[in-house]
Enzyme design. Structure first.
Site, PDB file in Angstrom:
ATOM      1  N   GLU A 176      12.027   7.301  -3.595  1.00 19.03           N
ATOM      2  CA  GLU A 176      13.133   7.911  -4.326  1.00 19.03           C
ATOM      3  C   GLU A 176      13.354   9.362  -3.905  1.00 19.03           C
ATOM      4  O   GLU A 176      14.488   9.843  -3.824  1.00 19.03           O
ATOM      5  CB  GLU A 176      12.858   7.857  -5.837  1.00 19.03           C
ATOM      6  CG  GLU A 176      12.636   6.452  -6.369  1.00 19.03           C
ATOM      7  CD  GLU A 176      11.167   6.049  -6.405  1.00 19.03           C
ATOM      8  OE1 GLU A 176      10.763   5.403  -7.385  1.00 19.03           O
ATOM      9  OE2 GLU A 176      10.429   6.399  -5.454  1.00 19.03           O
TER      10      GLU A 176
ATOM     11  N   CYS B 208       7.832   5.984 -10.685  1.00 17.81           N
ATOM     12  CA  CYS B 208       6.610   6.401 -11.381  1.00 17.81           C
ATOM     13  C   CYS B 208       6.926   7.473 -12.419  1.00 17.81           C
ATOM     14  O   CYS B 208       7.723   8.380 -12.189  1.00 17.81           O
ATOM     15  CB  CYS B 208       5.576   6.915 -10.382  1.00 17.81           C
ATOM     16  SG  CYS B 208       6.128   8.304  -9.361  1.00 17.81           S
TER      17      CYS B 208
ATOM     18  N   ASP C  95     -14.052  -9.361  25.533  1.00 20.13           N
ATOM     19  CA  ASP C  95     -12.988  -8.400  25.846  1.00 20.13           C
ATOM     20  C   ASP C  95     -13.489  -6.971  26.044  1.00 20.13           C
ATOM     21  O   ASP C  95     -12.758  -6.148  26.593  1.00 20.13           O
ATOM     22  CB  ASP C  95     -11.936  -8.402  24.730  1.00 20.13           C
ATOM     23  CG  ASP C  95     -11.188  -9.720  24.642  1.00 20.13           C
ATOM     24  OD1 ASP C  95     -11.369 -10.562  25.549  1.00 20.13           O
ATOM     25  OD2 ASP C  95     -10.421  -9.910  23.681  1.00 20.13           O
TER      26      ASP C  95
ATOM     27  N   LEU D 203     -10.876  -0.648  20.255  1.00 25.39           N
ATOM     28  CA  LEU D 203     -10.490  -0.798  18.849  1.00 25.39           C
ATOM     29  C   LEU D 203     -10.392   0.553  18.142  1.00 25.39           C
ATOM     30  O   LEU D 203     -10.901   0.731  17.040  1.00 25.39           O
ATOM     31  CB  LEU D 203     -11.468  -1.735  18.118  1.00 25.39           C
ATOM     32  CG  LEU D 203     -11.534  -3.155  18.685  1.00 25.39           C
ATOM     33  CD1 LEU D 203     -12.588  -3.973  17.959  1.00 25.39           C
ATOM     34  CD2 LEU D 203     -10.183  -3.845  18.600  1.00 25.39           C
TER      35      LEU D 203
END
Length: 335
Positions: A54, A104, A221, A225
């Site tokens: 908002e 809120c 692999d 990560l």
């Protein structure tokens, strides 16, 4: 095409989906502002601690109405609230706000959106869903006391799907399984996703409490990560494996400022409230098949002769699809 409440609420929902998971631990929320049929703004909450949907929408609408950018960072919730408190109230007279979740009423990491909206003589606030968190409601009452018409229920089912992870991760782990594949379902052969999809998944990694990866994928692999494509800190990592005989020169073990644990039992992680991002192959998918909530598929526009794919029987319910750079992003619920 019919231009009505549902049309504008769907714009707000679509914008919110762009940040699904990235707002953790907050829910994904979208907001559209309309004045006399003119769409002024469509915005979403993007990251916990930053401006809510908002607030971003009010700022964007202000800029649209006056024809220039405001000298304030739209992500800085306190600064934007303070700025919007200084602008003429009449600027937003007659505006209708479409919000996917009740604004809120409480002041948490950011100020109350309902109180800010109530400062302006809005025509209506159309809300898809009431705030489900006990003690966090009351936003609609704040708006009504200011003389603003409030309506609930537009696109309720669609908003419930958007909000689903938020409800789950407050009770137990929300488990999201991520995979990338070609248009004919192949998953092997190096990077499949384009740069936009890679940045997106790295941002999701950074948002999650923990990543889970299968031991077989780690050995085959030798991944890193991390979150280098989004320039975020790497998440803590759990390797699901019955054996601990991993080559410690695999890059994921050298990522700074994160923990790596090897577990053969994931029950404690799964029962703890939070957000778990799972990456891995068919074995990992089968191991968690009964505990996965959603699947996030990055589909690249390519056909591949590579033999590797997921040979798993699992029904899915499509929730949302959108283009992401050259790829297609598909959110699905495990059926």
């Amino acid at each position: 095409m019919r231009i009505d409440d549902r049309f504008f609420m769907e714009l707000a929902l679509r914008e919110a989906w762009r940040y699904q998971g990235l707002t953790y631990p907050n829910p994904a929320v979208g907001c559209a502002l309309v004045k006399e049929g003119r769409l002024l703004a469509v915005e979403a909450h993007r990251k916990a601690g930053e401006s809510h949907a908002e607030v971003r929408a009010l700022l964007k609408a202000y800029e649209a109405l006056i024809g220039r950018e405001a000298a304030v960072d739209p992500a800085d919730a306190d600064a934007v609230h303070d700025f919007l408190e200084t602008i003429p109230e009449e600027l937003f007279r007659g505006v209708t706000a479409y919000v996917t979740l009740e604004p809120c009423a409480h002041h948490g990491r950011t100020p109350s959106c309902a109180r800010l909206l109530a400062r302006f003589p809005l025509h209506r606030v159309v809300i898809a869903l009431a705030d489900p968190v006990a003690g966090h409601g009351g936003g609609a009452d704040t708006l009504a006391l200011a003389g603003i018409e409030v309506e609930f229920g537009c696109c309720r089912e669609e908003a419930q799907a958007l909000l689903e992870p938020f409800g789950i991760w407050q009770q137990r782990a929300f488990v999201l399984f991520k995979l990338a594949q070609t248009a004919n379902g192949r998953i092997g052969g190096g990077y499949l996703s384009g740069p936009d999809a890679l940045r997106h998944v790295h941002r999701l990694r950074a948002a999650a409490d923990e990543m889970i990866i299968g031991g077989g994928t780690v050995r085959a692999d030798r991944p890193t990560l991390d979150c280098r494509f989004s320039r975020d800190p790497a998440p803590n990592l759990t390797i699901y494996s019955r054996k601990e005989d991993f080559d410690r020169t695999i890059p994921l073990f050298d990522v700074p400022d994160r923990s790596v644990e090897i577990r053969d039992d994931l029950r404690a992680l799964l029962e703890r409230p939070g957000f778990l991002l799972v990456e891995g192959g068919e074995g990992m998918l089968r191991a968690l098949q009964e505990r996965i909530d959603w699947l996030l598929l990055y589909q690249t526009p390519k056909l591949s002769p590579h033999p590797l794919s997921y040979n798993v029987d699992q029904k899915l319910e499509y929730l949302h699809t959108e283009p992401l750079g050259r790829d297609l992003l598909i959110w699905s619920r495990f059926g």
